[in-house]
Scaffold this motif. Sequence first.
Motif, PDB file in Angstrom:
ATOM      1  N   MET A 296       0.841  -1.199   0.000  1.00  0.00           N
ATOM      2  CA  MET A 296       0.000   0.000   0.000  1.00  0.00           C
ATOM      3  C   MET A 296       0.877   1.250   0.000  1.00  0.00           C
ATOM      4  SD  MET A 296      -3.231  -0.974   2.431  1.00  0.00           S
ATOM      5  CE  MET A 296      -2.241  -1.381   3.866  1.00  0.00           C
ATOM      6  N   SER A 297       1.711   1.381  -1.008  1.00  0.00           N
ATOM      7  CA  SER A 297       2.670   2.469  -1.054  1.00  0.00           C
ATOM      8  C   SER A 297       2.003   3.822  -1.242  1.00  0.00           C
ATOM      9  CB  SER A 297       3.652   2.237  -2.202  1.00  0.00           C
ATOM     10  OG  SER A 297       4.500   3.350  -2.360  1.00  0.00           O
ATOM     11  N   LEU A 298       2.561   4.833  -0.567  1.00  0.00           N
ATOM     12  CA  LEU A 298       2.178   6.230  -0.770  1.00  0.00           C
ATOM     13  C   LEU A 298       3.344   7.002  -1.378  1.00  0.00           C
ATOM     14  CD1 LEU A 298       0.344   6.903   2.634  1.00  0.00           C
ATOM     15  CD2 LEU A 298      -0.683   6.244   0.452  1.00  0.00           C
ATOM     16  N   ASN A 299       4.222   6.293  -2.041  1.00  0.00           N
ATOM     17  CA  ASN A 299       5.436   6.894  -2.575  1.00  0.00           C
ATOM     18  C   ASN A 299       5.110   8.046  -3.527  1.00  0.00           C
ATOM     19  OD1 ASN A 299       8.316   6.933  -2.806  1.00  0.00           O
ATOM     20  ND2 ASN A 299       8.083   6.091  -4.873  1.00  0.00           N
ATOM     21  N   GLY A 300       5.711   9.207  -3.253  1.00  0.00           N
ATOM     22  CA  GLY A 300       5.518  10.370  -4.101  1.00  0.00           C
ATOM     23  C   GLY A 300       4.267  11.168  -3.822  1.00  0.00           C
ATOM     24  N   LYS A 301       3.431  10.732  -2.899  1.00  0.00           N
ATOM     25  CA  LYS A 301       2.180  11.435  -2.614  1.00  0.00           C
ATOM     26  C   LYS A 301       2.418  12.567  -1.612  1.00  0.00           C
ATOM     27  CE  LYS A 301      -0.940   7.584  -3.664  1.00  0.00           C
ATOM     28  NZ  LYS A 301      -1.478   8.207  -4.890  1.00  0.00           N
ATOM     29  N   ILE A 302       1.625  13.620  -1.774  1.00  0.00           N
ATOM     30  CA  ILE A 302       1.647  14.765  -0.872  1.00  0.00           C
ATOM     31  C   ILE A 302       0.411  14.677   0.015  1.00  0.00           C
ATOM     32  CG2 ILE A 302       1.798  17.271  -0.677  1.00  0.00           C
ATOM     33  CD1 ILE A 302       4.116  15.957  -2.211  1.00  0.00           C
ATOM     34  N   ALA A 303       0.602  14.743   1.328  1.00  0.00           N
ATOM     35  CA  ALA A 303      -0.510  14.574   2.258  1.00  0.00           C
ATOM     36  C   ALA A 303      -0.509  15.678   3.305  1.00  0.00           C
ATOM     37  CB  ALA A 303      -0.430  13.211   2.942  1.00  0.00           C
ATOM     38  N   VAL A 304      -1.697  15.998   3.773  1.00  0.00           N
ATOM     39  CA  VAL A 304      -1.885  16.877   4.929  1.00  0.00           C
ATOM     40  C   VAL A 304      -2.534  16.059   6.027  1.00  0.00           C
ATOM     41  CG1 VAL A 304      -3.172  18.835   5.867  1.00  0.00           C
ATOM     42  CG2 VAL A 304      -2.066  19.030   3.633  1.00  0.00           C
ATOM     43  N   VAL A 305      -1.976  16.148   7.230  1.00  0.00           N
ATOM     44  CA  VAL A 305      -2.569  15.508   8.406  1.00  0.00           C
ATOM     45  C   VAL A 305      -2.773  16.577   9.464  1.00  0.00           C
ATOM     46  CG1 VAL A 305      -2.315  13.771  10.208  1.00  0.00           C
ATOM     47  CG2 VAL A 305      -1.419  13.317   7.907  1.00  0.00           C
ATOM     48  N   THR A 306      -4.010  16.758   9.914  1.00  0.00           N
ATOM     49  CA  THR A 306      -4.286  17.694  11.003  1.00  0.00           C
ATOM     50  C   THR A 306      -4.283  16.942  12.333  1.00  0.00           C
ATOM     51  OG1 THR A 306      -6.712  17.497  11.055  1.00  0.00           O
ATOM     52  CG2 THR A 306      -5.751  18.982   9.394  1.00  0.00           C
TER      53      THR A 306
ATOM     54  N   ALA B 134       3.156   6.754   9.835  1.00  0.00           N
ATOM     55  CA  ALA B 134       2.836   5.684   8.886  1.00  0.00           C
ATOM     56  C   ALA B 134       2.947   6.182   7.448  1.00  0.00           C
ATOM     57  CB  ALA B 134       1.429   5.154   9.156  1.00  0.00           C
ATOM     58  N   PHE B 135       2.525   7.409   7.201  1.00  0.00           N
ATOM     59  CA  PHE B 135       2.577   7.953   5.847  1.00  0.00           C
ATOM     60  C   PHE B 135       4.019   8.148   5.379  1.00  0.00           C
ATOM     61  CE2 PHE B 135      -1.688   9.843   4.418  1.00  0.00           C
ATOM     62  CZ  PHE B 135      -2.409   8.826   5.023  1.00  0.00           C
ATOM     63  N   ILE B 136       4.879   8.670   6.236  1.00  0.00           N
ATOM     64  CA  ILE B 136       6.261   8.870   5.795  1.00  0.00           C
ATOM     65  C   ILE B 136       6.972   7.525   5.630  1.00  0.00           C
ATOM     66  CG2 ILE B 136       6.434  11.218   6.672  1.00  0.00           C
ATOM     67  CD1 ILE B 136       7.936  10.214   9.074  1.00  0.00           C
ATOM     68  N   ARG B 137       6.588   6.543   6.421  1.00  0.00           N
ATOM     69  CA  ARG B 137       7.134   5.190   6.243  1.00  0.00           C
ATOM     70  C   ARG B 137       6.801   4.644   4.860  1.00  0.00           C
ATOM     71  NH1 ARG B 137       3.623   1.532   9.291  1.00  0.00           N
ATOM     72  NH2 ARG B 137       2.625   1.350   7.240  1.00  0.00           N
ATOM     73  N   GLU B 138       5.618   5.006   4.362  1.00  0.00           N
ATOM     74  CA  GLU B 138       5.162   4.520   3.060  1.00  0.00           C
ATOM     75  C   GLU B 138       5.566   5.438   1.914  1.00  0.00           C
ATOM     76  OE1 GLU B 138       3.811   1.627   2.448  1.00  0.00           O
ATOM     77  OE2 GLU B 138       3.851   1.065   4.573  1.00  0.00           O
ATOM     78  N   GLY B 139       6.389   6.457   2.206  1.00  0.00           N
ATOM     79  CA  GLY B 139       6.966   7.254   1.140  1.00  0.00           C
ATOM     80  C   GLY B 139       6.317   8.586   0.853  1.00  0.00           C
TER      81      GLY B 139
ATOM     82  N   ALA C  90      10.898  14.336   5.769  1.00  0.00           N
ATOM     83  CA  ALA C  90       9.766  14.328   4.838  1.00  0.00           C
ATOM     84  C   ALA C  90       8.545  15.048   5.383  1.00  0.00           C
ATOM     85  CB  ALA C  90       9.397  12.893   4.478  1.00  0.00           C
ATOM     86  N   VAL C  91       8.718  15.768   6.496  1.00  0.00           N
ATOM     87  CA  VAL C  91       7.581  16.427   7.159  1.00  0.00           C
ATOM     88  C   VAL C  91       7.825  17.925   7.234  1.00  0.00           C
ATOM     89  CG1 VAL C  91       6.264  16.627   9.303  1.00  0.00           C
ATOM     90  CG2 VAL C  91       7.038  14.378   8.524  1.00  0.00           C
ATOM     91  N   THR C  92       6.804  18.684   6.875  1.00  0.00           N
ATOM     92  CA  THR C  92       6.775  20.129   7.106  1.00  0.00           C
ATOM     93  C   THR C  92       5.739  20.398   8.180  1.00  0.00           C
ATOM     94  OG1 THR C  92       7.392  20.651   4.823  1.00  0.00           O
ATOM     95  CG2 THR C  92       6.328  22.397   6.099  1.00  0.00           C
ATOM     96  N   THR C  93       6.141  21.003   9.277  1.00  0.00           N
ATOM     97  CA  THR C  93       5.208  21.265  10.378  1.00  0.00           C
ATOM     98  C   THR C  93       4.667  22.687  10.277  1.00  0.00           C
ATOM     99  OG1 THR C  93       6.954  21.994  11.886  1.00  0.00           O
ATOM    100  CG2 THR C  93       6.418  19.644  11.872  1.00  0.00           C
ATOM    101  N   ILE C  94       3.371  22.817  10.557  1.00  0.00           N
ATOM    102  CA  ILE C  94       2.705  24.120  10.554  1.00  0.00           C
ATOM    103  C   ILE C  94       1.808  24.188  11.783  1.00  0.00           C
ATOM    104  CG2 ILE C  94       1.162  25.692   9.341  1.00  0.00           C
ATOM    105  CD1 ILE C  94       1.938  24.317   6.727  1.00  0.00           C
TER     106      ILE C  94
ATOM    107  N   LYS D   1      -0.289  20.601  -5.930  1.00  0.00           N
ATOM    108  CA  LYS D   1      -1.282  19.531  -5.853  1.00  0.00           C
ATOM    109  C   LYS D   1      -1.293  18.958  -4.448  1.00  0.00           C
ATOM    110  CE  LYS D   1       1.468  15.415  -6.525  1.00  0.00           C
ATOM    111  NZ  LYS D   1       1.361  14.012  -6.897  1.00  0.00           N
ATOM    112  N   LEU D   2      -2.282  18.094  -4.198  1.00  0.00           N
ATOM    113  CA  LEU D   2      -2.391  17.359  -2.946  1.00  0.00           C
ATOM    114  C   LEU D   2      -3.017  16.018  -3.262  1.00  0.00           C
ATOM    115  CD1 LEU D   2      -2.117  17.543   0.216  1.00  0.00           C
ATOM    116  CD2 LEU D   2      -4.512  18.253   0.238  1.00  0.00           C
ATOM    117  N   ASP D   3      -2.530  14.966  -2.578  1.00  0.00           N
ATOM    118  CA  ASP D   3      -3.054  13.626  -2.821  1.00  0.00           C
ATOM    119  C   ASP D   3      -3.936  13.099  -1.698  1.00  0.00           C
ATOM    120  OD1 ASP D   3      -1.555  12.924  -5.365  1.00  0.00           O
ATOM    121  OD2 ASP D   3       0.109  13.434  -4.034  1.00  0.00           O
ATOM    122  N   ALA D   4      -3.721  13.588  -0.473  1.00  0.00           N
ATOM    123  CA  ALA D   4      -4.504  13.062   0.657  1.00  0.00           C
ATOM    124  C   ALA D   4      -4.632  14.110   1.750  1.00  0.00           C
ATOM    125  CB  ALA D   4      -3.850  11.806   1.221  1.00  0.00           C
ATOM    126  N   LEU D   5      -5.806  14.146   2.343  1.00  0.00           N
ATOM    127  CA  LEU D   5      -6.086  14.996   3.505  1.00  0.00           C
ATOM    128  C   LEU D   5      -6.652  14.109   4.601  1.00  0.00           C
ATOM    129  CD1 LEU D   5      -6.681  17.634   5.109  1.00  0.00           C
ATOM    130  CD2 LEU D   5      -8.848  17.771   3.844  1.00  0.00           C
TER     131      LEU D   5
END
Length: 271
Positions: A1-11, A24-29, A51-55, A78-82
Amino acid sequence: MSLNGKIAVVTGAGSGMGLATVRAFIREGATVYALDISQDNLDRELGSEQAVTTIALDIADSTAINEAFARIATEHGKLDALINAAGVNTPNRRATEWLDSINHTMMDHMKRGEAFAPEFLTDIPDEDFDRVMRINVHGTFFTIRAAAPLLKAAGGGAIVNFASVAGLVALPMPAYYPASKAAVVGMTRAVAGELAPFNIRVNALAPAGIHTALLTQSGDEHVQALLSMQPLKRLAEPEEIAETLVFLASDAGAHYTGQILSPSAGAYLAG
């Protein structure tokens, strides 16, 4: 279940299920933008992750949300996941202590085999109800609204909102929490229908007992009372929930939308 190359936002990324999801997301790329109200939590938990930008922001502040997503637009286009993990069950320390007091009284009555009917309605100030709604409902809406153009630019993607089993079944607690989580359920289904033509999948999780500080702060007796309502007699770990989020954000979850998945150990049995 790779997320390689995807851009995600997690609140809600500084603790609990949000933090477990970021890891888990950074583990999957994935490359992750981690949003939380506490910069201290973000720095302590994620400050060393490349691989993380904190805001740091208040999820209930639409201007701050729009600025964060404008930054993502500038940096990635772009964004791939929220993942909307930010949320509260009480609005402030005073309300938490009040709820804990009622829960402890209820536990004492239960141990003595006595009936106890908690009363919440008349003791909820307007500002407490408003604050929970602002975080749990408005904040979820603000991020979805800001994310939608970037998800469309990506050609599709995934949104997962955090509801709660409290939004699906009747539980004695201050009305603002189940009301807010039921609203998230309705929002999820409405937005899933609207965004489906753009290949954007929108689902929600409705957890019950998860081993987080938010749940365990009321003490072990309260936890045991919650477990008594579950066929599976244990709390889930945040990392278990994060694996479900990896699935929903990945290509493996491509045919799920408008669904309310309830990792509740059987406390909620849809039928």
